[in-house]
Design an enzyme around this catalytic site. Sequence first.
Site, PDB file in Angstrom:
ATOM      1  N   ARG A  76       0.853  -1.185   0.000  1.00 39.13           N
ATOM      2  CA  ARG A  76       0.000   0.000   0.000  1.00 39.13           C
ATOM      3  C   ARG A  76       0.892   1.239   0.000  1.00 39.13           C
ATOM      4  NH1 ARG A  76      -5.102  -1.082  -1.669  1.00 39.13           N
ATOM      5  NH2 ARG A  76      -6.274  -2.443  -0.244  1.00 39.13           N
ATOM      6  N   GLU A 110     -15.308  -8.772  -6.252  1.00 33.43           N
ATOM      7  CA  GLU A 110     -14.025  -8.554  -5.581  1.00 33.43           C
ATOM      8  C   GLU A 110     -13.489  -9.834  -4.945  1.00 33.43           C
ATOM      9  OE1 GLU A 110     -11.923  -6.199  -5.512  1.00 33.43           O
ATOM     10  OE2 GLU A 110     -13.030  -4.542  -6.426  1.00 33.43           O
ATOM     11  N   GLU A 159      -5.064  -4.953 -13.330  1.00 35.00           N
ATOM     12  CA  GLU A 159      -3.694  -4.984 -13.834  1.00 35.00           C
ATOM     13  C   GLU A 159      -2.693  -4.357 -12.871  1.00 35.00           C
ATOM     14  OE1 GLU A 159      -3.495  -3.306 -17.705  1.00 35.00           O
ATOM     15  OE2 GLU A 159      -4.721  -4.859 -18.648  1.00 35.00           O
TER      16      GLU A 159
END
Length: 217
Positions: A76, A110, A159
């Site tokens: 992150r 998801e 991607e």
Amino acid sequence: MPDPTEIDPGKAIDELTETVVASRIVHQGHYLTVRVDTIERADGSRAERDVVGHPGAVAILAVDPDGEVLLVRQFRVPAGRVLLEIPAGTLDVDPATGAVEDHALAARRELEEETGYRASTWRHLASFWTAPGFATELMHLWLATDLRPADGERLGPDEDEHLRLERMPLRDAVAATERGEIADAKSILGLFWLDRLSVVGTPNAGASEATDATGAI
């Protein structure tokens, strides 16, 4: 659990209400909008609020037949480190109409994209604002059980996403959270919620009705 946007706060807090009287966009990103809102209070005074517009998101507590929780590890950039999290993602927005994806469908998408699994049973646990001081993001927490590997043409991660799937017994995930090893808000909330349901012995308590894989009750 009701949608917090549908709950009437009542007239008792009218004096606290801030009305947006003007707004200007300062940045339009891929799916985020940064704007400055001018608000007016009940007494007529005004101020500015920096707001990040967000379409909303889902987070999934996915529990496999062995009782282990599916987690994903990913880097992150804002945190500057790799985090271990429950699967989650942003609601898609139709570029032509601006329509926002239904969160029940987004949760299924998801889960498959990030873990390669599908679930036969789904239960909506809660909806909550992640950072109401500056962002409009409303996140929807779902419980997914009766997992099975996605067959046919599996949906994969975006991607720009690089994920590593991990499994962990719930007690170990809760312990990792208490040690600070799981440190993002949605995962902390979700894992503690799931642990509470497990402790009281009612995994469906406080949740909306379970649905099948197609979203039907």
